[in-house]
Design an enzyme around this catalytic site. Structure first.
Site, PDB file in Angstrom:
ATOM      1  N   LYS A  77       0.611  -1.138   0.132  1.00 25.15           N
ATOM      2  CA  LYS A  77      -0.026   0.082   0.001  1.00 25.15           C
ATOM      3  C   LYS A  77       0.891   1.231  -0.376  1.00 25.15           C
ATOM      4  O   LYS A  77       1.887   1.209   0.676  1.00 25.15           O
ATOM      5  CB  LYS A  77      -0.932  -0.049   1.212  1.00 25.15           C
ATOM      6  CG  LYS A  77      -2.033   1.137   1.325  1.00 25.15           C
ATOM      7  CD  LYS A  77      -2.673   0.923   2.499  1.00 25.15           C
ATOM      8  CE  LYS A  77      -3.636   1.965   2.816  1.00 25.15           C
ATOM      9  NZ  LYS A  77      -4.742   1.692   4.060  1.00 25.15           N
ATOM     10  N   SER A 152      -9.519   1.557   3.343  1.00 25.31           N
ATOM     11  CA  SER A 152      -8.648   2.336   2.751  1.00 25.31           C
ATOM     12  C   SER A 152      -7.675   1.548   1.819  1.00 25.31           C
ATOM     13  O   SER A 152      -7.354   2.181   0.733  1.00 25.31           O
ATOM     14  CB  SER A 152      -7.957   3.525   3.557  1.00 25.31           C
ATOM     15  OG  SER A 152      -7.274   2.870   4.388  1.00 25.31           O
ATOM     16  N   SER A 176      -9.466  -0.940   7.565  1.00 27.18           N
ATOM     17  CA  SER A 176      -8.856  -0.958   6.187  1.00 27.18           C
ATOM     18  C   SER A 176      -8.311  -2.094   5.386  1.00 27.18           C
ATOM     19  O   SER A 176      -8.014  -1.971   4.266  1.00 27.18           O
ATOM     20  CB  SER A 176      -8.163   0.372   5.982  1.00 27.18           C
ATOM     21  OG  SER A 176      -8.676   1.591   5.960  1.00 27.18           O
TER      22      SER A 176
HETATM   23  N1  GLN Z   1     -13.023   3.305   7.092  1.00 27.11           N
HETATM   24  C1  GLN Z   1     -12.087   3.663   8.350  1.00 27.11           C
HETATM   25  C2  GLN Z   1     -11.867   5.026   8.093  1.00 27.11           C
HETATM   26  O1  GLN Z   1     -12.167   5.544   7.240  1.00 27.11           O
HETATM   27  C3  GLN Z   1     -10.896   2.797   8.236  1.00 27.11           C
HETATM   28  C4  GLN Z   1      -9.575   3.385   7.941  1.00 27.11           C
HETATM   29  C5  GLN Z   1      -8.391   2.573   8.086  1.00 27.11           C
HETATM   30  O2  GLN Z   1      -8.580   1.503   8.938  1.00 27.11           O
HETATM   31  N2  GLN Z   1      -7.295   3.018   7.654  1.00 27.11           N
HETATM   32  O3  GLN Z   1     -11.275   5.745   9.123  1.00 27.11           O
END
Ligand code: GLN
Length: 480
Positions: A77, A152, A176
């Site tokens: 990532k 994400s 994420s």
């Molecule tokens: N969907 C969650 C957020 O927007 C998860 C983000 C993450 O795990 N980086 O904060």
């Protein structure tokens, strides 16, 4: 002809010369090319991947024993530092920025002869659930291009989903890794807090962030976890007790587990009905195979999303203050009258809308007049959740729950209502608030043709148990 099932099979085939590492890398490079429209990758390290593959092939031919990840093709990532490669967190503010060092976890993989094939698209600074908040544009779900892959770490998930690499790394601050794994029909593991070094992982919310792993089978995910979970003096938040030995992973389908599920999580009105029906019937299957599965009460469910968004935005507002255009980040061409205006121009141009929203929210909850009302309250909730789980794990090996209340969203839903998007994180943020390991495993197909599965959570330092239970439940589903 090259095809991939597991690392063990791959290594067997390399040793009998069914194919070589260069064939594997070419296979993935071809697939990346064919799937360009999915927008999963930001950069592809074609030349260096091929070079390393040729080097490894030359080694195989001399009979040198293979390292654990010999020729294993991995994508990362765009929040993980890889020396001399760009890392931007999918943000304009870090455009053209190159890593000055390699993240420890990634270095551990490289030391075992993994091949890093490229870096993957994601939501800007890992903030989002759809991978639509990226300066490089959205990522599409390979199963249905009208749907998001989740976020994400959407690019990393699709890279595995569509066979553009063998495994990939994401980061999981509130789901994420697990949520995109669920939306894409693959496995996504978030280790317990402190299991994998965060050194070289661009910070979103430091007391929540962990590097996570995407894969298609438990053994391979476990192997990456074992390799990456070694102690790193550069991360003082690492848990000193972590010592994961995959050889201790005893997959024994005869073993019976004590599993709990939260009544409120299955009764929540946000849940898609079909997801609930499938999980309930799976709970029956688990019971019928002799495991002890018990419904327990969890009355804090509606507090977890607010607590998560108060605490993570507070940490983000502090972590992201370094991107000021002086030390790091985009510098505006606008003429600034004073220092404040200079920062304002740089940051207003560099950050996207969602990141700005979270920095402002975080600054607000930390501000003098509101600290006690929001930040302290959220910390108290976090403590209650940790205490609750400590109790639960004195009686049970694991807890299961949905990964997400729904299957993959339609592209564009994200723009309509950010709060509705936040609420959909209800089941994943819990493991980050409590610091426990959790995994998403794919089990079902919805009538809308999208995949979904369940989430399994175990106590701190119990990643091996988590993997064992995952394998048992995957077998159970397969054997139906
Ligand atoms: N969907 C969650 C957020 O927007 C998860 C983000 C993450 O795990 N980086 O904060």
């Amino acid at each position: 002809m090259f095809s991939f099932t597991t690392i063990t099979e791959y290594h067997k085939n390399l040793q009998i010369n069914s194919y070589c590492v260069v064939d594997a890398v070419n296979f993935y490079l071809d697939n990346i090319q064919k799937n360009k429209h999915l927008n999963a990758f930001i950069e592809i390290y074609k030349e260096e991947a091929l070079q390393k593959a040729a080097l490894l092939d030359a080694q195989t031919n001399t009979g040198t024993p293979l390292k654990k990840l010999h020729g294993v093709v991995i994508a990362i990532k765009d929040v993980i530092c890889y020396k001399n490669h760009s890392v931007t967190a999918a943000s304009k503010i870090l455009k053209d920025f190159k890593s000055l060092y390699t993240a420890t976890a990634l270095q551990f993989l490289i030391d075992e002869d993994a091949i890093i094939i490229g870096n993957c698209n994601c939501d800007e600074f890992a903030m989002g659930s759809t991978n639509e908040n990226s300066t490089y544009g959205k990522v599409l779900n390979a199963l249905d291009n009208t749907k998001v892959p989740g976020g994400s770490s959407g690019g990393s998930a699709v890279a595995v989903q569509a066979d553009m690499c063998m495994l990939s790394l994401g980061s999981d601050t509130g789901g994420s890794v697990r949520q995109p794994a669920d939306f894409c029909g693959i496995i996504g593991l978030k280790p317990g807090y402190g299991t994998i070094s965060r050194y070289g992982l661009l910070a979103y919310a430091s007391s929540f962030d962990q590097i996570g792993i995407f894969g298609k089978n438990i053994q391979d995910v476990g192997l990456l976890l074992e390799i990456m979970s070694k102690h790193d003096p550069m991360d003082s938040t690492m848990n000193p007790n972590v010592n994961l030995k995959l050889s201790n992973l005893k997959i024994n389908d005869e073993k019976k587990y004590k599993i709990a599920y939260f009544r409120q999580a299955l009764e929540h009105n946000a849940n898609d009905k079909e997801i609930v029906t499938s999980i309930k019937s799976f709970i029956n299957d688990i019971k019928n195979t002799g495991h002890n599965i018990t419904e327990i009460d969890f009355d804090l469910l509606d507090f977890i999303v607010p607590a998560y968004y108060v605490l993570t935005t507070a940490e983000a507002s502090s972590n992201l203050s370094r991107y000021d255009g002086v030390r790091f980040g985009h510098q505006s061409k606008e003429h600034a009258q004073n220092l404040n205006e200079f920062y304002l121009n740089n940051r207003s141009e560099g950050f996207g809308q969602e990141v700005k929203r979270r920095i402002m929210l975080g600054t607000f909850v930390l501000s003098a007049g509101y600290y006690d009302a929001f930040y302290s309250k959220a910390q108290q909730i976090r403590k209650l959740l940790i205490d609750k789980m400590d109790k639960v794990f004195t009686e049970y090996d694991a807890v299961i729950m949905p990964v997400s209340p729904c299957t993959a969203f339609n592209i564009g839903d994200n723009d309509k209502d950010p709060v509705a998007m936040y609420l959909a994180d209800i089941y994943t943020v819990f493991a980050n608030l409590t610091g426990i390991p959790a995994i998403a495993i794919p089990l079902f197909s919805h009538s809308n043709n999208m995949p979904f599965g369940i989430q399994i959570l175990c106590n701190k330092e119990q990643e091996l148990l988590l993997l064992q239970i995952s394998q048992t439940l995957l077998h159970l589903k397969k054997g139906e």
